[in-house]
Design an enzyme around this catalytic site. Structure first.
Site, PDB file in Angstrom:
ATOM      1  NE  ARG A 154      -2.530  -0.989   2.855  1.00  0.00           N
ATOM      2  CZ  ARG A 154      -3.417  -1.930   2.655  1.00  0.00           C
ATOM      3  NH1 ARG A 154      -4.607  -1.638   2.233  1.00  0.00           N
ATOM      4  NH2 ARG A 154      -3.117  -3.190   2.905  1.00  0.00           N
ATOM      5  CB  THR A 155       3.232   2.636   2.473  1.00  0.00           C
ATOM      6  OG1 THR A 155       2.314   2.368   3.526  1.00  0.00           O
ATOM      7  CG2 THR A 155       3.907   3.966   2.722  1.00  0.00           C
ATOM      8  CE  LYS A 199      25.822  -8.509  -4.243  1.00  0.00           C
ATOM      9  NZ  LYS A 199      25.992  -7.648  -5.421  1.00  0.00           N
ATOM     10  NE  ARG A 217       6.882   1.179   6.058  1.00  0.00           N
ATOM     11  CZ  ARG A 217       5.696   0.644   5.756  1.00  0.00           C
ATOM     12  NH1 ARG A 217       5.563  -0.657   5.624  1.00  0.00           N
ATOM     13  NH2 ARG A 217       4.652   1.420   5.582  1.00  0.00           N
ATOM     14  CG  HIS A 220       3.313   5.013   8.651  1.00  0.00           C
ATOM     15  ND1 HIS A 220       3.689   5.757   7.561  1.00  0.00           N
ATOM     16  CD2 HIS A 220       2.747   3.885   8.163  1.00  0.00           C
ATOM     17  CE1 HIS A 220       3.346   5.099   6.452  1.00  0.00           C
ATOM     18  NE2 HIS A 220       2.777   3.969   6.798  1.00  0.00           N
TER      19      HIS A 220
END
Lengths: 306, 183
Positions: free
Chosen positions: A58-59, A86, A108, A136
């Protein structure tokens, strides 16, 4: 009035005027998203990088669509397909992205404070799209936009936030913003899910859902984070659903015009009954639609020349 | 701006001049387009919106029929967005009719470099495909930076680049005036 910030990391430091500016700017973009051609040239030549260290549909899609509708170039970057496996550090990854002249990085990350750490290290603007249990901010802003769109005013607004408040960055951002705007916030959940001292943020704590819902105008449900249930916060999902699940019966305890919100993805039959999620009082899909307009507004406001 | 900083304020149009210019432009619009069929006015925020309302009112008085009116915010179409440190405040575009196949008269108070009109045309075309776009301005002050010309002009006012033209329009029109401020 303008947003004089390089980054949008949390709502805690934002002023009421800044929040209002973002919401009013989003109004203009809501009109754009209603057009047949949903694209404006405002961010032509700018590059937005979605840097997502946690799964999100969604975001990420919402930010991607917002950036594209502003005519920015968008790059999606997720760790599974990158050098992060890595052993590259977050800052090194971001510096490499910056070297490719990214103007805005949308981050995020599972760790609280990651966005802040990144913002200090790079010249690009950083937008926090969720950092651990911290904040958020764009989700809270789209929640506020959706409330406002329904004609509700924030001063004295009775809002119940229900569920795992302690582990919810959505709740934290909303509490900060709603408190600033003068809303009456009720936090509801089992004691294991309500952080100690949360009253200091200007909220009242309830352990009984029926009691908390009485007369509220906004019911904000939080997702039960089933993937985090390694930590035992309640005995069974069934018991949680019985005590804290939002049913049609319970919605009747709220104000007759109350709206039901959820940041998604919803667990049908756990925190929210299917008939409530699909009812007329549910604004869950409005939240998703408004998310694009609000994020367009934020990207626009953050896109001033460095 | 404190009045002491205003070295000189010169009145170039008073309320009567403006009212007569609006009346003439209204007649010119109707004459050129042979009435109001497919006609619509779109004011450019914020200066053009008042003027567009005055023109619509006058057209209504002449033709005894109403013409659709819209308001256009051109901010997102400016050509200097990537140069500015802080982004300008957005206002809402509200064009409550389909612009496709219409004759759209864009309305602004002052025509200067032409950049605003370029932005407005791009913004308008994003809403649909007008049959024709015309431009009505109260004042043309010259100094074009783009090949743009107004279809209807209230008054040509030669200015120097350093001067500022202010168009003050009120709802009622009593104190309407156009002034030149010398910097």
């Amino acid at each position: 009035m303008s947003l004089k910030r390089k980054d949008l990391l949390s709502l805690a430091p934002l002023s009421v005027d800044e929040i209002q500016l973002i919401l009013e700017t989003a109004d203009s973009f809501k009109e754009v998203t209603g057009r047949e051609i949903k694209k404006v040239p405002a961010l032509r030549g700018r590059t937005v990088v979605n840097l997502f260290f946690e799964p999100s549909t969604r975001t990420r899609t919402s930010f991607e669509l917002a950036a594209k509708r502003l005519s920015a170039d968008v790059i999606n970057f997720s760790p599974s397909s990158s050098s992060v496996v890595k052993g590259e550090t977050l800052l090194d990854t971001a510096r490499n992205i910056e070297a490719m002249q990214a103007d805005i990085i949308v981050l995020r990350h599972p760790s609280a404070g990651a966005a802040e750490a990144l913002a200090v290290g790079v010249k690009s603007s950083v937008i926090n799209a969720g950092d651990g249990w911290h904040e958020h901010p764009t989700q809270a802003l789209l929640d506020l936009y959706t409330i406002r769109e329904r004609g509700l005013s924030f001063e004295g607004l009775r809002v119940a936030i229900v569920g795992d408040v302690a582990h919810s960055r959505v709740a934290r951002s909303n509490i900060h913003a709603l408190a600033k705007l003068g809303a009456e916030i009720r936090l509801v959940g089992p004691p294991t899910m309500l952080p100690r001292g949360v009253e200091k943020l200007g909220a009242r704590v309830y352990y009984n859902l029926d009691e908390a819902l009485r007369g509220v105008q906004v019911i904000m449900m939080l997702r039960l984070q089933l993937e985090r249930q390694g930590i035992a916060l309640f005995p069974t999902i069934r018991e949680y659903a019985r005590l804290y699940g939002l049913t049609a019966e319970r919605v009747k305890l709220a104000d007759p015009g109350a709206i039901v919100m959820h940041p998604g993805p919803i667990n049908r039959g756990v925190e929210i009954a299917p008939e409530v999620a699909d009812s007329l009082s549910s604004v869950i899909l409005d939240q998703v639609a408004n998310g694009v307009a609000v994020r367009m507004g934020i990207l626009y406001l953050m896109s001033g020349a460095n | 701006m404190p009045s002491s900083d205003r070295q000189l304020e010169r009145l170039v149009m008073d309320a009567g001049d403006i009212a007569r210019a609006v009346t003439r432009i209204a007649h010119e619009i109707l004459e050129r387009n042979k009435g109001i069929k497919d006609l619509a006015l779109v004011g450019i925020r914020t200066g053009g919106v008042h003027l567009a309302h005055q023109l619509v009112k006058r057209i209504q008085e002449i033709e005894a029929a109403s013409v659709p009116i819209g308001e256009l915010d051109i901010t997102l179409y400016r050509d200097d967005l990537s140069l500015r440190k802080e982004q300008p405040i957005l206002r809402k575009t509200s064009v409550p009719f389909d612009v496709s196949d219409k004759i759209i008269v864009l309305v602004d108070d002052v025509l200067f470099t032409g950049r605003t009109i370029r932005a407005a045309m791009d913004g308008l075309i994003d809403l649909g495909r007008p049959e024709e776009i015309q431009l009505a301005v109260l004042v043309d002050r010259g100094h074009r930076q783009l090949p743009i010309k107004a279809t209807y002009i209230g008054k040509n006012i030669p200015t120097s680049r350093e001067e500022n033209i202010h168009v003050l329009l009120e709802e009622e029109g009593e104190d309407d005036r156009v002034v030149i401020l010398k910097a």
